[in-house]
Design a protein around this motif. Structure first.
Motif, mmCIF file in Angstrom:
data_model
loop_
_atom_site.group_PDB
_atom_site.id
_atom_site.type_symbol
_atom_site.label_atom_id
_atom_site.label_comp_id
_atom_site.label_asym_id
_atom_site.label_seq_id
_atom_site.Cartn_x
_atom_site.Cartn_y
_atom_site.Cartn_z
ATOM 1 N N ARG A 1 -7.877 2.664 -6.885
ATOM 2 C CA ARG A 1 -7.761 1.089 -7.374
ATOM 3 C C ARG A 1 -5.945 1.089 -6.461
ATOM 4 O O ARG A 1 -5.443 0.353 -6.245
ATOM 5 N N ALA A 2 -5.264 2.474 -7.218
ATOM 6 C CA ALA A 2 -4.419 2.798 -5.994
ATOM 7 C C ALA A 2 -4.079 3.253 -4.808
ATOM 8 O O ALA A 2 -2.729 2.485 -4.139
ATOM 9 N N LYS A 3 -5.328 3.167 -4.131
ATOM 10 C CA LYS A 3 -5.286 4.234 -3.244
ATOM 11 C C LYS A 3 -5.109 2.200 -2.412
ATOM 12 O O LYS A 3 -4.274 2.010 -1.575
ATOM 13 N N GLN A 4 -6.131 1.201 -2.610
ATOM 14 C CA GLN A 4 -6.300 0.165 -2.283
ATOM 15 C C GLN A 4 -4.714 -0.454 -2.692
ATOM 16 O O GLN A 4 -4.590 -1.655 -1.554
ATOM 17 N N SER A 5 -4.226 -0.846 -3.575
ATOM 18 C CA SER A 5 -3.110 -1.624 -3.913
ATOM 19 C C SER A 5 -1.798 -1.304 -4.056
ATOM 20 O O SER A 5 -1.323 -2.155 -2.478
ATOM 21 N N LEU A 6 -1.464 0.381 -2.744
ATOM 22 C CA LEU A 6 -0.919 1.152 -1.873
ATOM 23 C C LEU A 6 -0.733 -0.103 -0.248
ATOM 24 O O LEU A 6 -0.352 -0.096 0.019
ATOM 25 N N ALA A 7 -1.966 -0.207 -0.087
ATOM 26 C CA ALA A 7 -2.366 0.145 1.571
ATOM 27 C C ALA A 7 -2.349 -2.031 1.260
ATOM 28 O O ALA A 7 -1.289 -2.138 2.481
ATOM 29 N N ASP A 8 -2.505 -2.473 0.139
ATOM 30 C CA ASP A 8 -2.884 -3.784 0.299
ATOM 31 C C ASP A 8 -1.182 -4.225 -0.062
ATOM 32 O O ASP A 8 -0.819 -5.592 1.451
ATOM 33 N N ALA B 1 1.485 -2.581 1.100
ATOM 34 C CA ALA B 1 2.358 -1.858 2.457
ATOM 35 C C ALA B 1 2.030 -3.103 3.285
ATOM 36 O O ALA B 1 2.534 -3.359 4.173
ATOM 37 N N GLU B 2 0.477 -2.916 3.180
ATOM 38 C CA GLU B 2 0.062 -4.869 4.274
ATOM 39 C C GLU B 2 1.006 -5.585 4.064
ATOM 40 O O GLU B 2 1.523 -6.845 4.993
ATOM 41 N N ARG B 3 0.853 -6.398 3.104
ATOM 42 C CA ARG B 3 2.018 -7.629 2.328
ATOM 43 C C ARG B 3 3.962 -7.428 2.521
ATOM 44 O O ARG B 3 4.227 -8.072 3.873
ATOM 45 N N ASP B 4 4.346 -6.310 3.010
ATOM 46 C CA ASP B 4 5.229 -5.692 2.547
ATOM 47 C C ASP B 4 5.830 -6.132 4.289
ATOM 48 O O ASP B 4 7.095 -6.132 4.548
ATOM 49 N N ARG B 5 4.859 -5.204 5.081
ATOM 50 C CA ARG B 5 5.301 -5.470 6.954
ATOM 51 C C ARG B 5 5.149 -6.922 6.756
ATOM 52 O O ARG B 5 5.837 -7.562 8.040
ATOM 53 N N ALA B 6 4.345 -7.890 6.848
ATOM 54 C CA ALA B 6 4.265 -9.771 6.849
ATOM 55 C C ALA B 6 5.583 -9.577 6.739
ATOM 56 O O ALA B 6 6.233 -11.010 6.780
ATOM 57 N N VAL B 7 6.346 -9.318 5.300
ATOM 58 C CA VAL B 7 7.506 -9.799 4.726
ATOM 59 C C VAL B 7 8.350 -9.632 5.898
ATOM 60 O O VAL B 7 9.688 -10.424 6.148
ATOM 61 N N PRO C 1 14.723 -9.040 5.314
ATOM 62 C CA PRO C 1 14.346 -9.184 4.305
ATOM 63 C C PRO C 1 14.806 -8.589 2.519
ATOM 64 O O PRO C 1 15.311 -7.614 2.059
ATOM 65 N N PRO C 2 13.373 -9.041 1.515
ATOM 66 C CA PRO C 2 13.948 -8.876 -0.147
ATOM 67 C C PRO C 2 13.772 -7.045 -0.147
ATOM 68 O O PRO C 2 12.697 -6.581 0.393
ATOM 69 N N ARG C 3 14.198 -6.527 -0.540
ATOM 70 C CA ARG C 3 14.218 -5.076 -1.600
ATOM 71 C C ARG C 3 12.381 -5.314 -1.981
ATOM 72 O O ARG C 3 12.819 -5.907 -2.908
ATOM 73 N N PRO C 4 12.180 -3.593 -1.421
ATOM 74 C CA PRO C 4 10.485 -4.221 -2.399
ATOM 75 C C PRO C 4 10.979 -3.312 -3.620
ATOM 76 O O PRO C 4 11.808 -2.929 -4.175
ATOM 77 N N ARG C 5 10.162 -4.134 -5.067
ATOM 78 C CA ARG C 5 10.406 -3.831 -6.038
ATOM 79 C C ARG C 5 9.303 -2.804 -6.107
ATOM 80 O O ARG C 5 7.803 -3.311 -6.145
ATOM 81 N N LEU C 6 9.302 -1.495 -6.795
ATOM 82 C CA LEU C 6 8.406 -0.383 -7.373
ATOM 83 C C LEU C 6 7.067 -1.121 -8.543
ATOM 84 O O LEU C 6 7.637 -1.619 -9.500
ATOM 85 N N GLY C 7 6.537 -0.863 -8.154
ATOM 86 C CA GLY C 7 5.164 -1.379 -9.107
ATOM 87 C C GLY C 7 4.848 -2.179 -9.060
ATOM 88 O O GLY C 7 3.847 -2.729 -9.887
ATOM 89 N N THR C 8 5.350 -2.977 -8.116
ATOM 90 C CA THR C 8 5.016 -4.910 -7.903
ATOM 91 C C THR C 8 3.725 -4.981 -7.763
ATOM 92 O O THR C 8 2.932 -3.724 -6.844
ATOM 93 N N ASN C 9 1.839 -5.780 -7.944
ATOM 94 C CA ASN C 9 1.361 -6.069 -8.164
ATOM 95 C C ASN C 9 0.823 -6.862 -6.244
ATOM 96 O O ASN C 9 1.787 -7.869 -6.077
ATOM 97 N N PRO C 10 -0.182 -6.268 -6.136
ATOM 98 C CA PRO C 10 -0.031 -7.201 -3.886
ATOM 99 C C PRO C 10 -0.370 -8.199 -3.713
ATOM 100 O O PRO C 10 -0.221 -9.271 -3.655
ATOM 101 N N ASP C 11 -0.269 -9.061 -5.352
ATOM 102 C CA ASP C 11 -1.509 -9.944 -5.552
ATOM 103 C C ASP C 11 0.097 -11.085 -6.127
ATOM 104 O O ASP C 11 -0.057 -12.224 -5.188
ATOM 105 N N GLN C 12 1.107 -10.190 -6.349
ATOM 106 C CA GLN C 12 1.913 -11.217 -6.306
ATOM 107 C C GLN C 12 2.633 -11.705 -4.689
ATOM 108 O O GLN C 12 2.732 -10.845 -4.426
ATOM 109 N N ALA C 13 3.202 -12.748 -5.561
ATOM 110 C CA ALA C 13 3.919 -13.238 -3.912
ATOM 111 C C ALA C 13 5.115 -12.372 -3.415
ATOM 112 O O ALA C 13 5.910 -12.464 -4.671
#
Length: 201
Positions: A123-130, A132-138, A149-161
């Motif tokens: 799950r962690a591997k998939q979460s980090l990939a998701d 990273a994809e979201r942050d590239r779009a950001v 771009p806003p600074r990424p926050r450690l530990g954020t769920n990729p499902d969160q906008a």
């Protein structure tokens, strides 16, 4: 002595006990004094990232210890959903000896705990990939809006906008998979201007 006093006395023996149990568990298992978060527990680290906590059984502090398998910090920081993976714990009598305690850990705790670790790592591997994809779009959205771009926050769920705001009061919510939604604050003319800008992209 009160039960609290019994717990205080028993806690002093935990580091030495953890060292002996780690040795019985075999190659790659170790106790590390420097990474103890507090004096309530002693830790045991395994060769494949296992993280065990050895504590005093609060109901039977003179005779029993409580051993739990915990998720390592890097998995918690991944933002993956892990709450359904229960903490595996067992109670063992101290008088049974460190060799028997290690056998009980191997028999009663490690099989389910290591399976939980495997699931958590996937799950962690998939979460980090998701994420990273979201942050590239950001980053792309921020460039299009002409803002940092806003600074990424450690530990954020990729499902969160992640929200990116333009100077013209246009907000873009970026979600997993690069999915976007827009929020415009202002009068109708502002919306006309936004739609015109979108037409030129």
């Amino acid at each position: 002595m009160s039960k609290y006093d019994d717990i205080e006395v028993a806690r002093k023996d935990l580091p030495e006990l953890a060292v002996a149990v780690a040795k019985e568990l075999g190659e790659g298992w170790r106790h590390d004094d420097e990474t103890v978060a507090n004096h309530w527990y002693a830790n045991i680290f395994g060769p494949d990232g296992e993280y065990l906590m050895v504590g005093v059984d609060s109901y039977k502090p003179k005779t029993h210890i409580d051993i739990s398998g915990w998720m390592p910090g890097d998995l918690l920081d991944s933002g993956a959903y892990l709450r359904d993976l229960e903490t595996i714990s067992i109670k063992v009598g101290k008088d049974r000896g460190t060799a028997t305690i290690a056998k009980e850990i191997s028999r009663r705790l490690l099989p389910q705990y290591q399976e939980n670790l495997r699931i958590a790592r996937d799950r962690a591997k998939q979460s980090l990939a998701d994420r990273a994809e979201r942050d590239r779009a950001v980053t792309v959205v921020a460039a299009l809006l002409g803002v940092e771009p806003p600074r990424p926050r450690l530990g954020t769920n990729p499902d969160q906008a992640v929200y990116v705001y333009s100077p013209g009061r246009v907000g873009v919510a970026v979600r997993k998979g690069g999915q976007l939604s827009f929020e415009v604050t202002g009068q109708v003319d502002l919306l006309r201007g936004v739609l015109a800008e979108l037409g030129r992209l």
